[in-house]
Write a protein that holds these residues in place. Sequence first.
Motif, PDB file in Angstrom:
ATOM      1  N   GLY A 273       5.140   5.601  -8.598  1.00  0.00           N
ATOM      2  CA  GLY A 273       5.113   4.981  -7.385  1.00  0.00           C
ATOM      3  C   GLY A 273       4.169   3.875  -7.511  1.00  0.00           C
ATOM      4  N   CYS A 274       4.107   2.847  -6.771  1.00  0.00           N
ATOM      5  CA  CYS A 274       3.207   1.894  -6.818  1.00  0.00           C
ATOM      6  C   CYS A 274       2.709   1.317  -5.339  1.00  0.00           C
ATOM      7  CB  CYS A 274       3.815   0.583  -7.346  1.00  0.00           C
ATOM      8  SG  CYS A 274       2.723  -0.713  -7.947  1.00  0.00           S
ATOM      9  N   ILE A 275       1.462   1.016  -5.369  1.00  0.00           N
ATOM     10  CA  ILE A 275       0.884   0.594  -3.959  1.00  0.00           C
ATOM     11  C   ILE A 275       1.388  -0.919  -3.607  1.00  0.00           C
ATOM     12  CG2 ILE A 275      -1.393  -0.309  -2.848  1.00  0.00           C
ATOM     13  CD1 ILE A 275      -3.068   1.215  -4.797  1.00  0.00           C
ATOM     14  N   SER A 276       1.760  -1.727  -4.744  1.00  0.00           N
ATOM     15  CA  SER A 276       2.257  -2.889  -4.249  1.00  0.00           C
ATOM     16  C   SER A 276       3.770  -3.128  -4.060  1.00  0.00           C
ATOM     17  CB  SER A 276       1.962  -3.806  -5.725  1.00  0.00           C
ATOM     18  OG  SER A 276       0.614  -3.970  -5.906  1.00  0.00           O
ATOM     19  N   LYS A 277       4.304  -4.058  -3.407  1.00  0.00           N
ATOM     20  CA  LYS A 277       5.632  -3.950  -3.333  1.00  0.00           C
ATOM     21  C   LYS A 277       6.331  -5.419  -3.728  1.00  0.00           C
ATOM     22  CE  LYS A 277       5.622  -0.355  -0.334  1.00  0.00           C
ATOM     23  NZ  LYS A 277       4.823   0.312  -1.134  1.00  0.00           N
ATOM     24  N   CYS A 278       5.906  -5.673  -5.013  1.00  0.00           N
ATOM     25  CA  CYS A 278       6.543  -6.931  -5.343  1.00  0.00           C
ATOM     26  C   CYS A 278       7.836  -7.306  -5.499  1.00  0.00           C
ATOM     27  CB  CYS A 278       6.005  -7.275  -7.016  1.00  0.00           C
ATOM     28  SG  CYS A 278       4.297  -6.817  -7.312  1.00  0.00           S
ATOM     29  N   THR A 279       8.224  -8.397  -4.875  1.00  0.00           N
ATOM     30  CA  THR A 279       9.696  -8.709  -4.478  1.00  0.00           C
ATOM     31  C   THR A 279      10.615  -8.585  -5.885  1.00  0.00           C
ATOM     32  OG1 THR A 279       9.152 -10.976  -4.899  1.00  0.00           O
ATOM     33  CG2 THR A 279       9.205 -10.221  -2.567  1.00  0.00           C
ATOM     34  N   TYR A 280      10.124  -8.740  -7.025  1.00  0.00           N
ATOM     35  CA  TYR A 280      11.090  -8.771  -8.033  1.00  0.00           C
ATOM     36  C   TYR A 280      11.033  -7.648  -8.783  1.00  0.00           C
ATOM     37  CZ  TYR A 280       6.321  -8.978  -9.900  1.00  0.00           C
ATOM     38  OH  TYR A 280       5.263  -9.116 -10.433  1.00  0.00           O
ATOM     39  N   CYS A 281      10.424  -6.275  -8.084  1.00  0.00           N
ATOM     40  CA  CYS A 281      10.319  -5.119  -9.058  1.00  0.00           C
ATOM     41  C   CYS A 281      11.025  -4.048  -8.189  1.00  0.00           C
ATOM     42  CB  CYS A 281       8.999  -4.925  -8.985  1.00  0.00           C
ATOM     43  SG  CYS A 281       8.410  -3.252  -9.677  1.00  0.00           S
ATOM     44  N   GLN A 282      11.649  -3.275  -9.097  1.00  0.00           N
ATOM     45  CA  GLN A 282      12.661  -2.113  -8.504  1.00  0.00           C
ATOM     46  C   GLN A 282      11.754  -0.990  -8.239  1.00  0.00           C
ATOM     47  OE1 GLN A 282      15.464  -0.521 -11.270  1.00  0.00           O
ATOM     48  NE2 GLN A 282      16.607   0.679  -9.525  1.00  0.00           N
ATOM     49  N   THR A 283      10.621  -0.843  -8.755  1.00  0.00           N
ATOM     50  CA  THR A 283       9.611   0.380  -8.572  1.00  0.00           C
ATOM     51  C   THR A 283       9.637   0.839  -7.145  1.00  0.00           C
ATOM     52  OG1 THR A 283       8.627  -0.016 -10.635  1.00  0.00           O
ATOM     53  CG2 THR A 283       7.457   1.392  -9.074  1.00  0.00           C
ATOM     54  N   PRO A 284       9.194  -0.480  -5.993  1.00  0.00           N
ATOM     55  CA  PRO A 284       8.878   0.432  -4.740  1.00  0.00           C
ATOM     56  C   PRO A 284      10.255   0.810  -4.316  1.00  0.00           C
ATOM     57  CG  PRO A 284       8.137  -1.828  -4.979  1.00  0.00           C
ATOM     58  CD  PRO A 284       8.855  -1.681  -6.362  1.00  0.00           C
ATOM     59  N   LYS A 285      11.363   0.643  -4.637  1.00  0.00           N
ATOM     60  CA  LYS A 285      12.481   1.140  -3.965  1.00  0.00           C
ATOM     61  C   LYS A 285      12.939   2.450  -4.573  1.00  0.00           C
ATOM     62  CE  LYS A 285      16.874  -0.557  -2.416  1.00  0.00           C
ATOM     63  NZ  LYS A 285      17.808  -1.810  -2.166  1.00  0.00           N
TER      64      LYS A 285
ATOM     65  N   ALA B 280       1.853   4.014 -15.810  1.00  0.00           N
ATOM     66  CA  ALA B 280       1.508   3.780 -14.613  1.00  0.00           C
ATOM     67  C   ALA B 280       1.636   2.366 -14.040  1.00  0.00           C
ATOM     68  CB  ALA B 280      -0.131   4.296 -14.464  1.00  0.00           C
ATOM     69  N   PRO B 281       2.011   1.972 -13.084  1.00  0.00           N
ATOM     70  CA  PRO B 281       2.299   0.671 -12.653  1.00  0.00           C
ATOM     71  C   PRO B 281       0.957   0.041 -12.547  1.00  0.00           C
ATOM     72  CG  PRO B 281       3.876   1.980 -11.380  1.00  0.00           C
ATOM     73  CD  PRO B 281       2.899   2.952 -12.152  1.00  0.00           C
ATOM     74  N   ASP B 282      -0.108   0.832 -11.933  1.00  0.00           N
ATOM     75  CA  ASP B 282      -1.141   0.076 -12.166  1.00  0.00           C
ATOM     76  C   ASP B 282      -2.439   1.537 -12.356  1.00  0.00           C
ATOM     77  OD1 ASP B 282      -3.812  -1.001 -11.508  1.00  0.00           O
ATOM     78  OD2 ASP B 282      -3.606  -0.538  -9.231  1.00  0.00           O
TER      79      ASP B 282
ATOM     80  N   LYS C 299       4.646 -10.911  -2.743  1.00  0.00           N
ATOM     81  CA  LYS C 299       4.048 -10.024  -1.983  1.00  0.00           C
ATOM     82  C   LYS C 299       3.012  -9.176  -3.046  1.00  0.00           C
ATOM     83  CE  LYS C 299       7.703  -9.038   1.438  1.00  0.00           C
ATOM     84  NZ  LYS C 299       7.275 -10.015   2.453  1.00  0.00           N
ATOM     85  N   ARG C 300       2.436  -9.917  -3.862  1.00  0.00           N
ATOM     86  CA  ARG C 300       1.401  -9.015  -4.996  1.00  0.00           C
ATOM     87  C   ARG C 300       0.109  -8.951  -4.365  1.00  0.00           C
ATOM     88  NH1 ARG C 300       2.339  -8.325  -9.774  1.00  0.00           N
ATOM     89  NH2 ARG C 300       0.311  -8.944 -10.388  1.00  0.00           N
ATOM     90  N   ARG C 301      -0.704  -7.831  -4.898  1.00  0.00           N
ATOM     91  CA  ARG C 301      -1.781  -7.640  -4.208  1.00  0.00           C
ATOM     92  C   ARG C 301      -2.891  -8.417  -4.424  1.00  0.00           C
ATOM     93  NH1 ARG C 301      -3.305  -2.283  -6.770  1.00  0.00           N
ATOM     94  NH2 ARG C 301      -5.185  -2.299  -5.801  1.00  0.00           N
TER      95      ARG C 301
HETATM   96  S1  SF4 Z   1       5.314  -5.442 -10.473  1.00  0.00           S
HETATM   97 FE1  SF4 Z   1       4.083  -3.672 -10.924  1.00  0.00          FE
HETATM   98  S2  SF4 Z   1       2.418  -3.823  -9.319  1.00  0.00           S
HETATM   99 FE2  SF4 Z   1       4.332  -4.844  -8.604  1.00  0.00          FE
HETATM  100  S3  SF4 Z   1       5.381  -3.393  -7.433  1.00  0.00           S
HETATM  101 FE3  SF4 Z   1       6.260  -3.406  -9.426  1.00  0.00          FE
HETATM  102  S4  SF4 Z   1       5.261  -1.878 -10.471  1.00  0.00           S
HETATM  103 FE4  SF4 Z   1       3.888  -2.292  -8.762  1.00  0.00          FE
END
Ligand code: SF4
Length: 379
Positions: free
Chosen positions: A155-167, A201-203, A282-284
């Motif tokens: 999982g990841c704290i961020s919710k970057c719009t181009y990334c699938q990890t948050p979903k 780890a994403p971060d 939506k980057r941190r």
């Molecule tokens: S790009 Fe990296 S920091 Fe951003 S939501 Fe995806 S995994 Fe998290």
Amino acid sequence: MNRRTVFIKDPINKHSIRVLMAAYEKAFPDDDYFVTDFKTAYDFVSDNDIAIFSSASRSIDKNIELSEALKLKSKNIISMIGGPHASARPKSLVESFDIVATGEGELLIEKVINDIHNDNINYSIIDGEKVQNLDDFHVFPRKKVSLGPIELIRGCISKCTYCQTPKLFPGALRYRSVDFIANEIEFALGRKGYAEARFIAPDASSYYYDKGVNLEAIENLLSTVRGLIKDNGKIFFGTFPSELDPAGVTKELIDLMVRYCDNKLIVIGLQSASDKMQRIMKRRSGIKETEKAIELFLDNKFEIVVDLIFGLPHEDEFTYQETLKFIDKWYGKITIHAHPYDPLPGSLWENEISTTVPENLIKKMKSLQGIGKVFGNTV
Ligand code: SF4
């Protein structure tokens, strides 16, 4: 069991196949299984086998091609696919695979394999259950030893719009405990006499995040692993296949890395050097935080690789020029890893259209490529 289970591994899916192998060993401790790669899979997989695929979007075509070829070879082969692409576009795969699995695979694999053996498959798409405690599953399979990076955080704290990890991994972050990681490292040391501790780890700075970077948890992790490895291996933190979010970078974190880790290279995801774009994505972190992190790492003699994506939706002439200025400003001090924008299925921007990268930016990137300050591609 009357059917063999065969995992199909390639350099892109090796981490997820390793996870599935470990989960399979837990579910079926008395059963043997097999692993093959894409070159040998067609000959190796035979009548009645269960072929397990896992694929990211960028390699889905070759997975489809192989599954379809296996189905032509024998109607009795059962093919199953999971992974990021199956989770994002399950319906698009049902013609090519018998079973499409979405979400997490550790708990799902036991059910599906049992259903196949009990002739009880009445679904073509099945959703995986979220693993509550990551420590319930080994990272390294024991029967067919396959070592690699240890997934530290899901999982990841961020919710970057181009990334699938948050979903893919919504909700609170999940972690592997220090005790669990120590156990896996001891296993690797026992097998090889040395261990290379790398983390997924994403971060990496979010390990046991507690309203801020948890330096105590990170030090506990790094000091424990160093205590086990001593001089018989290396520790890599905040570098491939992990990243560090600039928001989590402080002098104290870098001090820990200098004390316990071996990597002198850091990967920082920036994507666009425009504050406006950082907000849209939506980057941190903003550009200020990123530049502060770069300076801190350079002060401590780290090499920096900054990831940039070219062709992002919503970039304009002004934001592209900000990226150009950033490249000029840091010329000679950092290396740029360039990626062309490719909308990722399952991301918020999966249907967004890319923008055209200005000619002067492409020219600049090409000129830096010639002297080794840029790698990757802009288009
Ligand atoms: S790009 Fe990296 S920091 Fe951003 S939501 Fe995806 S995994 Fe998290």
